[in-house]
Design a protein around this motif. Structure first.
Motif, PDB file in Angstrom:
ATOM      1  N   TYR A 190      61.822  64.870  21.637  1.00 57.97           N
ATOM      2  CA  TYR A 190      62.055  63.850  22.647  1.00 57.97           C
ATOM      3  C   TYR A 190      60.767  63.444  23.380  1.00 57.97           C
ATOM      4  CZ  TYR A 190      64.760  61.066  25.895  1.00 57.97           C
ATOM      5  OH  TYR A 190      65.264  60.013  26.606  1.00 57.97           O
ATOM      6  N   THR A 191      59.889  64.420  23.621  1.00 56.52           N
ATOM      7  CA  THR A 191      58.629  64.082  24.313  1.00 56.52           C
ATOM      8  C   THR A 191      57.803  63.098  23.473  1.00 56.52           C
ATOM      9  OG1 THR A 191      58.683  66.244  25.353  1.00 56.52           O
ATOM     10  CG2 THR A 191      56.587  65.080  25.447  1.00 56.52           C
ATOM     11  N   ASP A 192      57.790  63.303  22.137  1.00 58.56           N
ATOM     12  CA  ASP A 192      57.085  62.358  21.255  1.00 58.56           C
ATOM     13  C   ASP A 192      57.730  60.980  21.317  1.00 58.56           C
ATOM     14  OD1 ASP A 192      55.271  64.258  20.291  1.00 58.56           O
ATOM     15  OD2 ASP A 192      56.721  64.979  18.817  1.00 58.56           O
ATOM     16  N   GLY A 226      50.404  69.597  30.256  1.00 52.61           N
ATOM     17  CA  GLY A 226      49.798  69.466  28.929  1.00 52.61           C
ATOM     18  C   GLY A 226      50.834  69.802  27.874  1.00 52.61           C
ATOM     19  N   ARG A 227      50.667  69.218  26.660  1.00 52.53           N
ATOM     20  CA  ARG A 227      51.662  69.429  25.612  1.00 52.53           C
ATOM     21  C   ARG A 227      51.887  70.917  25.362  1.00 52.53           C
ATOM     22  NH1 ARG A 227      53.321  65.222  22.494  1.00 52.53           N
ATOM     23  NH2 ARG A 227      55.140  66.577  22.363  1.00 52.53           N
ATOM     24  N   GLY A 228      53.130  71.278  25.215  1.00 58.41           N
ATOM     25  CA  GLY A 228      53.469  72.688  24.991  1.00 58.41           C
ATOM     26  C   GLY A 228      53.498  73.508  26.273  1.00 58.41           C
ATOM     27  N   GLY A 229      53.413  72.829  27.415  1.00 57.12           N
ATOM     28  CA  GLY A 229      53.238  73.513  28.694  1.00 57.12           C
ATOM     29  C   GLY A 229      54.435  74.298  29.220  1.00 57.12           C
ATOM     30  N   SER A 230      55.594  74.163  28.580  1.00 52.56           N
ATOM     31  CA  SER A 230      56.758  74.918  29.063  1.00 52.56           C
ATOM     32  C   SER A 230      56.546  76.429  28.975  1.00 52.56           C
ATOM     33  CB  SER A 230      58.009  74.572  28.256  1.00 52.56           C
ATOM     34  OG  SER A 230      58.310  73.222  28.416  1.00 52.56           O
ATOM     35  N   ASP A 231      55.747  76.854  28.002  1.00 55.02           N
ATOM     36  CA  ASP A 231      55.448  78.297  27.899  1.00 55.02           C
ATOM     37  C   ASP A 231      54.792  78.768  29.194  1.00 55.02           C
ATOM     38  OD1 ASP A 231      56.225  78.204  25.210  1.00 55.02           O
ATOM     39  OD2 ASP A 231      54.187  77.721  24.545  1.00 55.02           O
ATOM     40  N   LEU A 242      63.412  75.570  29.895  1.00 56.11           N
ATOM     41  CA  LEU A 242      63.646  74.767  28.694  1.00 56.11           C
ATOM     42  C   LEU A 242      62.613  73.668  28.526  1.00 56.11           C
ATOM     43  CD1 LEU A 242      67.515  74.141  28.797  1.00 56.11           C
ATOM     44  CD2 LEU A 242      66.274  76.010  27.686  1.00 56.11           C
ATOM     45  N   SER A 243      62.384  73.304  27.240  1.00 59.60           N
ATOM     46  CA  SER A 243      61.598  72.121  26.884  1.00 59.60           C
ATOM     47  C   SER A 243      62.568  70.969  26.659  1.00 59.60           C
ATOM     48  CB  SER A 243      60.858  72.340  25.576  1.00 59.60           C
ATOM     49  OG  SER A 243      59.926  73.356  25.685  1.00 59.60           O
ATOM     50  N   ALA A 244      62.002  69.795  26.450  1.00 57.46           N
ATOM     51  CA  ALA A 244      62.815  68.636  26.097  1.00 57.46           C
ATOM     52  C   ALA A 244      63.424  68.859  24.713  1.00 57.46           C
ATOM     53  CB  ALA A 244      61.944  67.394  26.099  1.00 57.46           C
ATOM     54  N   MET A 245      64.591  68.241  24.472  1.00 60.64           N
ATOM     55  CA  MET A 245      65.292  68.432  23.206  1.00 60.64           C
ATOM     56  C   MET A 245      64.480  67.887  22.018  1.00 60.64           C
ATOM     57  SD  MET A 245      69.052  67.228  24.470  1.00 60.64           S
ATOM     58  CE  MET A 245      69.881  67.357  22.874  1.00 60.64           C
ATOM     59  N   GLY A 262      62.672  64.240  29.972  1.00 58.00           N
ATOM     60  CA  GLY A 262      63.002  65.050  28.791  1.00 58.00           C
ATOM     61  C   GLY A 262      63.516  66.418  29.187  1.00 58.00           C
ATOM     62  N   GLU A 263      62.749  67.101  30.006  1.00 57.80           N
ATOM     63  CA  GLU A 263      63.112  68.456  30.419  1.00 57.80           C
ATOM     64  C   GLU A 263      64.348  68.421  31.322  1.00 57.80           C
ATOM     65  OE1 GLU A 263      60.128  67.804  29.387  1.00 57.80           O
ATOM     66  OE2 GLU A 263      59.768  69.605  28.202  1.00 57.80           O
ATOM     67  N   GLN A 264      64.427  67.354  32.136  1.00 51.64           N
ATOM     68  CA  GLN A 264      65.552  67.267  33.063  1.00 51.64           C
ATOM     69  C   GLN A 264      66.873  67.112  32.300  1.00 51.64           C
ATOM     70  OE1 GLN A 264      64.050  65.939  36.589  1.00 51.64           O
ATOM     71  NE2 GLN A 264      65.868  64.816  37.208  1.00 51.64           N
ATOM     72  N   GLY A 313      60.836  73.119  32.102  1.00 47.97           N
ATOM     73  CA  GLY A 313      59.479  73.528  31.750  1.00 47.97           C
ATOM     74  C   GLY A 313      58.534  72.349  31.897  1.00 47.97           C
ATOM     75  N   PHE A 314      57.231  72.604  31.761  1.00 46.88           N
ATOM     76  CA  PHE A 314      56.229  71.549  31.543  1.00 46.88           C
ATOM     77  C   PHE A 314      55.883  70.735  32.787  1.00 46.88           C
ATOM     78  CE2 PHE A 314      55.880  67.180  29.210  1.00 46.88           C
ATOM     79  CZ  PHE A 314      54.543  67.344  28.884  1.00 46.88           C
ATOM     80  N   GLN A 315      56.780  70.674  33.791  1.00 42.58           N
ATOM     81  CA  GLN A 315      56.510  69.774  34.912  1.00 42.58           C
ATOM     82  C   GLN A 315      56.153  70.490  36.205  1.00 42.58           C
ATOM     83  OE1 GLN A 315      60.579  68.434  36.839  1.00 42.58           O
ATOM     84  NE2 GLN A 315      60.605  67.884  34.691  1.00 42.58           N
TER      85      GLN A 315
END
Ligand code: ADP
Ligand code: ASP
Ligand code: MG
Length: 402
Positions: free
Chosen positions: A45-47, A148-153, A39-42, A72-74, A134-136
């Motif tokens: 939320y990252t912004d 990096g932004r969008g990194g959850s993919d 998952l990404s942040a809701m 965010g992701e947590q 994701g992302f971390q």
């Protein structure tokens, strides 16, 4: 069968969406599959975290930004596990530390190096749905990093590769990969399939639907990806090695509004100068894109290039710090520019594709600042205010419209 399913911010933006995602995952789980969810942040939320940080310190330390981002992701993975439990299914959320996802040390732009699969496997064996942030990642200092932004993919693809998953599904807020961003180009068409190479270029050149490193990794490990909507059951787009689509000359158009242009004027025209310029930027981990060097005159030359807008201040600072070694007259930077690219494997064997793009822009009276090409893409730098008109005109000129 083991499936990795990744859901982006809009797909988990509120309670209703969280339950929607939970139900989609439970559907697979009830078929007997092992289900790993990334998952990404809701929502945005990252912004919001970035605004909060900048309100305190306009240039926050990158380490602390990553520490902040991980919240965010947590938050979304914990809430998702609660939703699944509420629906009667056993689920567990894990962050990068708990899984152990090792990355390089570059805060804000780390690369995944190694993922331990043991903990995830153990949880799957207990018939739990495993939900991963994701992302971390974590680096060798045991600090949190982000990809990096969008990194959850990229987290999702890396997990799919490490777990040898049978499928990797990227769920988002559009129905798949389109010939251009459907929010900018209303006539854009959804692609049934696209090759890794084309997708890699599109995502690197601004098609934010997939993080470019996720495509790089999918290609490297041969992970077929499906990009589809979390809000409906339409089939989506397959990203794979050879796509059997009607071979269009151009398969997509991408726009990157986050690029800034830097020009170093009056550099000494001697061997090694380009090396020195880009070496000092590389040492600061600053990615440089479209590069143009002028022909030397009177013993001097100019070099222009683009960088991500988040890096513009550090780029100019780094060049100024190295002024003595580089010796130049001045630096000019321009922020209101956009990078427009066309991408297509069909270009290799068809001359005239670039000319057609330039002609289309000429007909729209749009000036081109810089040009860069490869076998399967053409990129031009234009004024940001021309960008919407340009992408629509070029998209339609290559017959991509629905
Ligand atoms: P998520 O939060 O699910 O990761 P993103 O915002 O990162 O979603 O990516 C989805 C967005 O990518 C879409 O809403 C769309 O505006 C944009 N996009 C850019 N280029 C394309 C493209 N070629 N095809 C589909 N979507 C695109
Ligand atoms: N939450 C992160 C971002 O907004 C990562 C992601 O969405 O993939 O960039
Ligand atoms: Mg995304």
């Amino acid at each position: 069968m083991l499936v990795v399913k990744k859901f982006g911010g809009t797909s988990v933006a509120d309670k209703e969406r969280i339950f929607n995602v939970a139900n989609r995952c439970i559907e697979d789980y009830k078929k007997g599959h092992d289900v790993v969810v990334v998952l990404s942040a809701m929502g945005k939320y990252t912004d919001e975290l970035i605004s909060m940080a900048q309100d305190i310190n306009p240039r926050p330390p990158k380490r602390e930004m990553d520490m902040l981002f991980t919240i965010g992701e947590q938050m979304s993975v914990a809430l998702m596990a609660m939703a699944m439990n509420q629906l009667g299914v056993s689920a567990v959320s894990l962050n990068a530390f708990q899984v152990t996802m090792r990355t390089t040390s570059a805060y804000g732009n780390a690369r995944l190096k190694r993922i331990d699969t043991e903990r995830i496997r153990t949880e799957l064996e207990c018939r739990k749905i495993v939900i991963v942030t994701g992302f971390q990642g974590i680096n060798k200092y045991d600090d949190y990093t982000t990809l990096g932004r969008g990194g959850s993919d990229t987290t999702a693809v890396a997990l799919a590769a490490a777990l040898r998953a049978d499928s990797c599904e990227i769920y988002t807020d559009v129905d798949g990969v389109y010939t251009a961003d459907p929010r900018l180009v209303p006539s854009a068409r959804k692609l049934k399939e696209i090759t890794y190479d084309e997708m890699l270029d599109l995502s690197t050149l601004g098609a934010g639907v997939l993080h470019n490193r996720s495509v790089e990794m999918a290609k490297k490990y041969g992970v077929p990806l499906v990009v589809r909507s979390s809000l409906n059951n339409r089939p989506g787009t397959l990203v794979k090695e050879d796509a059997k689509v009607e071979r269009m000359l151009v398969s997509g158009v991408a726009l990157d509004r986050n690029a800034d242009r830097v020009a170093i004027i009056g550099l000494k025209d001697e061997p090694g100068i380009a090396f020195k310029v880009f070496d000092c930027l590389a040492k600061k981990n600053i990615n440089v894109d479209v590069i143009l060097q002028s022909i030397g005159r009177d013993g001097t030359k100019d070099i222009s290039f683009t960088v991500d807008d988040g890096n513009i201040e550090e780029t100019v600072e780094t060049l100024e710090e190295n002024r003595g070694r580089l010796s130049f007259d001045r630096i000019e930077s321009e922020t209101k520019i956009a990078k427009l690219s066309i991408v297509g494997a069909g270009m290799i064997s068809h001359p005239g594709v670039a000319a057609k793009m330039f002609e289309t822009l000429y007909n729209e009276n749009i000036n081109i600042n810089m040009i860069s090409t490869s076998e399967i893409r053409v990129t031009v730098l234009i004024k940001d205010s021309d960008a919407d008109r340009a992408i629509n005109a070029v998209h339609d000129a290559f017959g991509l419209a629905e």
